[in-house]
Design an enzyme around this catalytic site. Sequence first.
Site, PDB file in Angstrom:
ATOM      1  N   ASN A 137      -5.835   3.911  11.421  1.00 51.78           N
ATOM      2  CA  ASN A 137      -6.351   5.152  10.844  1.00 51.78           C
ATOM      3  C   ASN A 137      -7.492   5.737  11.665  1.00 51.78           C
ATOM      4  O   ASN A 137      -7.699   6.946  11.695  1.00 51.78           O
ATOM      5  CB  ASN A 137      -6.891   4.889   9.425  1.00 51.78           C
ATOM      6  CG  ASN A 137      -5.789   4.692   8.416  1.00 51.78           C
ATOM      7  OD1 ASN A 137      -4.721   5.277   8.539  1.00 51.78           O
ATOM      8  ND2 ASN A 137      -6.055   3.864   7.412  1.00 51.78           N
ATOM      9  N   THR A 140      -2.759  -4.245   5.773  1.00 50.10           N
ATOM     10  CA  THR A 140      -2.714  -2.850   5.313  1.00 50.10           C
ATOM     11  C   THR A 140      -2.954  -1.868   6.458  1.00 50.10           C
ATOM     12  O   THR A 140      -3.273  -0.701   6.216  1.00 50.10           O
ATOM     13  CB  THR A 140      -3.731  -2.608   4.174  1.00 50.10           C
ATOM     14  OG1 THR A 140      -5.051  -2.829   4.684  1.00 50.10           O
ATOM     15  CG2 THR A 140      -3.459  -3.512   2.991  1.00 50.10           C
ATOM     16  N   ASP A 192      -7.340   1.558   2.279  1.00 53.64           N
ATOM     17  CA  ASP A 192      -7.765   0.202   2.663  1.00 53.64           C
ATOM     18  C   ASP A 192      -9.081  -0.160   1.963  1.00 53.64           C
ATOM     19  O   ASP A 192      -9.273  -1.311   1.553  1.00 53.64           O
ATOM     20  CB  ASP A 192      -8.022   0.113   4.176  1.00 53.64           C
ATOM     21  CG  ASP A 192      -6.821   0.497   5.006  1.00 53.64           C
ATOM     22  OD1 ASP A 192      -6.109  -0.385   5.497  1.00 53.64           O
ATOM     23  OD2 ASP A 192      -6.595   1.711   5.183  1.00 53.64           O
ATOM     24  N   PHE A 216       3.428   5.227   8.952  1.00 56.55           N
ATOM     25  CA  PHE A 216       2.339   5.162   9.927  1.00 56.55           C
ATOM     26  C   PHE A 216       2.076   3.748  10.475  1.00 56.55           C
ATOM     27  O   PHE A 216       1.959   3.568  11.693  1.00 56.55           O
ATOM     28  CB  PHE A 216       1.040   5.732   9.315  1.00 56.55           C
ATOM     29  CG  PHE A 216      -0.126   5.652  10.257  1.00 56.55           C
ATOM     30  CD1 PHE A 216      -0.279   6.578  11.278  1.00 56.55           C
ATOM     31  CD2 PHE A 216      -1.054   4.614  10.164  1.00 56.55           C
ATOM     32  CE1 PHE A 216      -1.336   6.497  12.180  1.00 56.55           C
ATOM     33  CE2 PHE A 216      -2.115   4.521  11.062  1.00 56.55           C
ATOM     34  CZ  PHE A 216      -2.259   5.469  12.064  1.00 56.55           C
ATOM     35  N   ASN A 217       1.904   2.756   9.600  1.00 54.04           N
ATOM     36  CA  ASN A 217       1.488   1.432  10.088  1.00 54.04           C
ATOM     37  C   ASN A 217       2.519   0.819  11.037  1.00 54.04           C
ATOM     38  O   ASN A 217       2.157   0.147  12.007  1.00 54.04           O
ATOM     39  CB  ASN A 217       1.244   0.465   8.915  1.00 54.04           C
ATOM     40  CG  ASN A 217      -0.011   0.814   8.150  1.00 54.04           C
ATOM     41  OD1 ASN A 217      -0.909   1.474   8.669  1.00 54.04           O
ATOM     42  ND2 ASN A 217      -0.075   0.391   6.896  1.00 54.04           N
ATOM     43  N   ASP A 253      -7.347  -1.358   8.264  1.00 54.75           N
ATOM     44  CA  ASP A 253      -7.874  -0.304   9.149  1.00 54.75           C
ATOM     45  C   ASP A 253      -8.566   0.783   8.317  1.00 54.75           C
ATOM     46  O   ASP A 253      -8.150   1.936   8.340  1.00 54.75           O
ATOM     47  CB  ASP A 253      -6.737   0.293  10.010  1.00 54.75           C
ATOM     48  CG  ASP A 253      -5.648   0.981   9.202  1.00 54.75           C
ATOM     49  OD1 ASP A 253      -5.509   0.681   8.001  1.00 54.75           O
ATOM     50  OD2 ASP A 253      -4.942   1.847   9.764  1.00 54.75           O
ATOM     51  N   HIS A 259      -1.524   3.767  -1.157  1.00 52.76           N
ATOM     52  CA  HIS A 259      -0.636   2.806  -0.493  1.00 52.76           C
ATOM     53  C   HIS A 259      -1.157   1.363  -0.509  1.00 52.76           C
ATOM     54  O   HIS A 259      -0.497   0.442  -0.978  1.00 52.76           O
ATOM     55  CB  HIS A 259      -0.445   3.195   0.977  1.00 52.76           C
ATOM     56  CG  HIS A 259      -0.025   4.604   1.211  1.00 52.76           C
ATOM     57  ND1 HIS A 259       1.259   5.031   1.019  1.00 52.76           N
ATOM     58  CD2 HIS A 259      -0.713   5.695   1.643  1.00 52.76           C
ATOM     59  CE1 HIS A 259       1.358   6.314   1.327  1.00 52.76           C
ATOM     60  NE2 HIS A 259       0.171   6.738   1.707  1.00 52.76           N
ATOM     61  N   ASP A 260      -2.327   1.161   0.104  1.00 53.24           N
ATOM     62  CA  ASP A 260      -2.723  -0.194   0.485  1.00 53.24           C
ATOM     63  C   ASP A 260      -3.029  -1.128  -0.687  1.00 53.24           C
ATOM     64  O   ASP A 260      -2.741  -2.339  -0.596  1.00 53.24           O
ATOM     65  CB  ASP A 260      -3.923  -0.140   1.444  1.00 53.24           C
ATOM     66  CG  ASP A 260      -3.533   0.471   2.782  1.00 53.24           C
ATOM     67  OD1 ASP A 260      -2.330   0.479   3.106  1.00 53.24           O
ATOM     68  OD2 ASP A 260      -4.430   0.942   3.500  1.00 53.24           O
TER      69      ASP A 260
END
Length: 306
Positions: free
Chosen positions: A38, A119, A16, A160-161, A11, A235-236
């Site tokens: 996102n 992700t 990402d 979040f995800n 996203d 993160h991703d």
Amino acid sequence: MNAPAVILDCDPGHDDFFAILLAQRFTELRGITTVVGNTSIQNATRNACIAADVCGFTGPIVAGSAWPLVGQPHYAEHIHGASGLDGPALPEIIRPATEGDAASFLLAEAGPDTWIVATGPLTNLALAMRSDPGLAGRVAGISIMGGSTSFGNVTPAAEFNIWHDPEAASIVFSSGAAIRMLGLNVTHTVLVDRGYTDRLAALGSSAGSFSSQLLGAYLNSYDRISGKPGSAPLHDPCALLAVSHPDLFGFVAAHVDVELDGELTRGMTVVDQRELADLESPNAQVAVTADGPQVLGLLYETIGAL
Ligand code: BDR
Ligand code: CA
């Protein structure tokens, strides 16, 4: 060793974007699918196309779900801005997305040699598994950026995800697939700072400059919201590198459930870390350590080669 075959479900989203660059360099990238999270599905798909243009990916890019399974979308504009990729002026895309929908693409293209790297929220994967539960056993594995063994980021408990589509995450974690989970407990040890963005800008290339501006805006967002200004978690890229460079991470096998009902805990990944003999069988390899400097080094190398 051969590069692993990957479909990246994402996203974009600043982090990402960098996962896409790494996927093009270190995997046999079979396709990119996009999901709401996102930002809107339209923005996420356009942003994936921009990333593909930057890194030279010419394979399929397929848009997926515009809504979570339950409830409404909640974009992460406070981190990624209204475009999903705020910071630099965004270029016109050179190559548009492919016709089709992400869940059908995953069902058609993900085979026994294929890792799905997720992700974003797990909506596309859950839709694919709802229509064919056999998908879980047909793929090499699923590497997920999501959840946490400890703290959340949207709420004290939820990342979040997973929070964006807990029902979808529950379907995926209970699917029987071979899952690697890269949660906030490790991604918050992989930190970019302004020294890193300066080094990217000093590459002198358009990819270096674009990446530096993206990460600069991402750092500004984290400066606004974080109790520890000056750095931001990447993160991703962790979920992607957990497939191409698994030795950079330490994992423990554990049972993970997704909380769907808790008033304070909806969207939490409940990771059973008890040291007891009689526990539910593990359904995931949960990352507990990451080699942050190596992750950042591989990303720097990747952008430097563009
Ligand atoms: C996750 O949420 C998004 O904002 C990031 O792209 C990452 O996938 C971190 O919680
Ligand atoms: Ca993401």
